[in-house]
Write a protein that holds these residues in place. Sequence first.
Motif, mmCIF file in Angstrom:
data_model
loop_
_atom_site.group_PDB
_atom_site.id
_atom_site.type_symbol
_atom_site.label_atom_id
_atom_site.label_comp_id
_atom_site.label_asym_id
_atom_site.label_seq_id
_atom_site.Cartn_x
_atom_site.Cartn_y
_atom_site.Cartn_z
ATOM 1 N N GLU A 1 5.377 4.770 -10.988
ATOM 2 C CA GLU A 1 4.723 5.014 -9.697
ATOM 3 C C GLU A 1 3.309 5.502 -9.891
ATOM 4 O OE1 GLU A 1 5.403 7.765 -5.712
ATOM 5 O OE2 GLU A 1 6.948 7.632 -7.263
ATOM 6 N N ASN A 2 3.134 6.386 -10.831
ATOM 7 C CA ASN A 2 1.779 6.874 -11.100
ATOM 8 C C ASN A 2 0.884 5.749 -11.596
ATOM 9 O OD1 ASN A 2 2.568 9.437 -10.359
ATOM 10 N ND2 ASN A 2 3.155 10.051 -12.435
ATOM 11 N N ARG B 1 -1.801 14.149 -11.066
ATOM 12 C CA ARG B 1 -1.494 14.089 -9.649
ATOM 13 C C ARG B 1 -0.782 15.380 -9.267
ATOM 14 N NH1 ARG B 1 2.768 10.123 -6.961
ATOM 15 N NH2 ARG B 1 4.048 11.270 -8.457
ATOM 16 N N HIS C 1 0.850 -1.198 0.000
ATOM 17 C CA HIS C 1 0.000 0.000 0.000
ATOM 18 C C HIS C 1 0.879 1.239 0.000
ATOM 19 C CE1 HIS C 1 -3.541 -2.427 0.818
ATOM 20 N NE2 HIS C 1 -2.753 -3.118 1.649
ATOM 21 N N ARG C 2 0.436 2.166 -0.766
ATOM 22 C CA ARG C 2 1.185 3.401 -0.831
ATOM 23 C C ARG C 2 0.891 4.238 0.385
ATOM 24 N NH1 ARG C 2 4.002 6.161 -4.423
ATOM 25 N NH2 ARG C 2 4.080 8.428 -4.363
ATOM 26 N N GLN D 1 -3.854 0.671 -8.294
ATOM 27 C CA GLN D 1 -4.435 0.411 -6.982
ATOM 28 C C GLN D 1 -5.810 1.049 -6.849
ATOM 29 O OE1 GLN D 1 -3.013 -1.729 -4.953
ATOM 30 N NE2 GLN D 1 -1.420 -1.919 -6.516
ATOM 31 N N TRP E 1 1.231 2.646 -10.892
ATOM 32 C CA TRP E 1 0.934 1.766 -9.745
ATOM 33 C C TRP E 1 -0.209 2.323 -8.911
ATOM 34 C CZ3 TRP E 1 1.326 2.486 -4.426
ATOM 35 C CH2 TRP E 1 1.192 1.325 -3.665
ATOM 36 N N GLU E 2 -0.166 3.663 -8.697
ATOM 37 C CA GLU E 2 -1.245 4.269 -7.923
ATOM 38 C C GLU E 2 -2.568 4.155 -8.644
ATOM 39 O OE1 GLU E 2 -0.335 8.262 -6.998
ATOM 40 O OE2 GLU E 2 1.004 7.770 -5.338
ATOM 41 N N GLN E 3 -2.516 4.381 -9.922
ATOM 42 C CA GLN E 3 -3.756 4.287 -10.678
ATOM 43 C C GLN E 3 -4.296 2.848 -10.650
ATOM 44 O OE1 GLN E 3 -2.821 5.773 -14.544
ATOM 45 N NE2 GLN E 3 -2.321 7.852 -13.812
#
Length: 772
Positions: free
Chosen positions: A215-216, A59, A3-4, A222, A218-220
Motif C-alpha cells: 500500500e505504501n 507515513r 485513487h486513494r 501515485q 502504491w501511494e508512493q
Amino acid sequence: MAHRPQRTFRRRQVDSSDSDSDGTKEQSAEEPAESGRPSAGGRTEGAERPRGARSARGRGRVWASSRRSPGAASRGDGGAECRTADLSTDEEEGEHPLPETKGDESPSSDSSCSLEEKEVSPIVKIPDAAFIQAARRKRELARTPGDYISLDVNHPSTTSESKRSNGEDSESDPDDHEKRILFTPKPQTLRQRMAEESTIRNEDLSEESQEDESENIWEQQQMRKAVRITEGQNIDLLHSSKSQTLKKFDTSITFAPVNLEIIKKQLNNRLTLLQDSHRSHQREYEKYEQDIKSSKTAIEKLESGPDQALNYKFYKGMKIYVENIIDCLNEKISSIVELESSMYTLLLKHSEVLLKRRQDELKCESSYLQQLSRKDETSASGSLALDEKDQRILEEIEARREQRRQARVLSGNCDHQEGTSSDEELSPAEMTNFHKRQGDILQDCKKVFEDVHDDFCNVQNILLKFQQWREKFPDSYYEAFVGFCLPKLLSPLIRVQLLDWNPLKVDSIGLDRMPWFTAITEFMESSMEDGGKEDGSDKKILSAVINKTVIPRLTDFVEMIWDPLSTSQTRILTVHCRVAFEQFASETEVSKSKQDLLKSVAARMKKSIEDDVFIPLYPKSSEEGKMSPHSKFQERQFWGALKLFGNILLWNGLLPDDILQDLGLGKLLNRYLIIALTNAVPGPDVVKKCSQIAACLPDKWFENSAMRTSLPQLENFVQFLLQSARKLSTTEFRNELNGIILILVKVKALSQAESLTEEHRLEPLTAQTAGV
C-alpha cells in the motif's frame, strides 16, 4: 487508475479488543462498495513488487492510542511498522474534527490497530516462506470465483458473516457443522473481498506487513506519477520555448541569396497589392457615400411626399376602377363578338351577290357572242335563239350601262372607257333590305354600353384615369406596366366603334380622325412631356392597338369582302393600310398581323387574276369595226384587266416589289394584256393602251439613273413597242412614234429608244424628253 481516498486522522479510545472488534464489524457491514480504497487487483500488484522497496518518505498513521508497543519499535524487511503521532499533531487535528464517515476508515487500518491491541508479547514471530506461499495461494483461491464486482451490495454475504465471526473470536474457527455448505460459488462483492482479505491478514501478521508495504508503495507510485506528469509538462513547455528561441535566434539557418532587384520586386508587388486594396476600399467608400445620399434623398422625398392615407385611398380607388372595367368588358365581349359576326355576314353576302352576278353576266355575254359568231345556229329570221333567263340578264346589263353613261354625262366625265366601271349597283329592293339589316346591327351596337357609365366605356375618360395615375405616381405606374396592358383593355371599346367602319367605302372616315385614335395620340404626347421617367411603353400604345384591333379587321375585309377589280375599294383600302402601317415605322420588328394582312392581299389579287380576267380573241372576220358586239366586249374585257393591273400596282410601297412584279407584270401583263395588244390593229388606240400601261408602273422602279435597259419582266412589252413603231412608220400614223419613244424612255429602255430615233430620223431624244 484507482485513487486513494483521503485519510481521516482522529484520536480513538481503546477500551478493549471487543470494542475494536465491534467497530470493525460495523465498518465491514456498512461501508459502501466504492469507498475509495484501491481495488484488490491494485493490492495484488503492490504485493507482487519487491518487498524491500520502501519509500524514503515515512507515513504518519493515527491510531487508536498514543502508546507505542515495545515490540513494534523495529521490524525486519517486510514487517509492518506502526508509528505514533505526536501529541501536538493530535491536538491540532482535534481542534478541527472531521465528520466520521464509514468510508474513511479503511479495513487495513482497523485490522492493523486490532493486531497491536491484542499483542500480549513484545516478540514478533516472522513467518517462513512456506507459510507465506500457502497464504498467498489461499488468497488467490478465494479471489478466483469473483471474476466480477457485483453492483448489488445490500444482500448479506457469507464472507461478511465470517468476517464478523472472526472479529469476535479471531483465534477460533467455526465447526464444520456450523459452516454453510455452498454447492455453487457465488459472486463476491467488493465488500466481501475486503472482509476476506482482512481475515487473512488477521491470521498472518507477515502477510499484513506485506500488504501494508504494498500500500505504501502504491501511494508512493501515485505521488511519483503526479510529480512526473507535472515535471514533464514543465519540461515540454521549457523545451518548446527553447526551441522557439532557437528558431528565432538560430544563426546557423541559411537563406537564399538576396539582392537589390529581388527586394525591389517584392516591394513593388507589395505596393501593387496595397494600391489594389486601396482602390477597392475607395470604391466601397464611394458606393457607401452614394447609398447614403440616395437614402437621404429617399427620406426627404418621403417626408415631403403626400399623406400615405391619401396614397392608399388613390390606389384603392384605382384598383376598384380597374376591376370594375374588366368585369364590365368581360360581360360585354360576347355581345361585341356576336355583332361583329353579324356585320361580317351581312357584308359577305353583299359581296358574294355582286361577285356571282358579275361572273354570271360574263358567262352569259360570252355565250351570246359565241352564238353570234356561229352562223349555223341562227334562225331563219336571223335572230338568235336565247332563253328567257339569258335575255333578261343581257337586258339588265345594258340597262345598268346606260345608267352609268348618263351619270358620266351629267358629271362631265366624257373621257371614260367602257369596262372600267365596277358595276356594283343593286336593285332598290336589295339595297333597302341591306340598309335595313345594317341599321338593325348598328342599333344593337349602341345598346351594348347603354347601361354603362362613360368612365367605363369611353376611351378618352379611361385614359384620363390612367393619366392621373401617371402624373401622381409615375414610379408605380411604370412598374405596373400599364402601357402594355392598355391596348388589350381598350380593344373591345375600339372594336365597337369599328363596327360601323367599312374600309372599302369611299366615304369611310380615316383612322387618324377617329375619336379613339385622337385620344390615344394625346395620351402618348402627354407621356412624352413628363420627362425622363418614360420607359417607352406608352409610346407603343397606338401601334399595339392598331396591331391587335385594326389590322385584324382589315385582314377580314381583304379576305372576304374586298373586290380587287374595284378601283375605289382598292384605293381607299391602301390609304387605310398606309395610315396603319405608319405606326410601325419606328419598330424594327415586323408584326405578325401585318405580315398576315399582306399575305391575304397578295393571295386575293392572285385569285382575282385567275378568276376575273378574261380577254377573248376573235377572228378578224367577226370584227366588223369598233361598233360590233365582239369588239365592244373585247374592249371592255381589256380595259377591265388593265384596271386590275393598275389596282395591283396601287399596293406599291406596301407589298414587296418582287411580289408586285410577279403579279402585275408576270401574271397579268405578259399573259393577258400583251397578247390582246398583239392581236389588235396598230394605231392610236394601241399607243393609248400602252401609255396607260406605262402610267400604271411605279416611278420607284426606274429611279436608278444608270439604268439603260428596262426591267426583265418588261422585255416583252418593250419588244411589242418596237414592233408597233415599225408598223406605224409606214402608215399615216407616223406621228405616233413619238409617243412610243416616250413610253420607252419612261420604262428606262433608253438604248432601244435611241436606236428607234436614229432609225426613223426623229427628233433627238433629249428634245422629246425635255417636257416630260
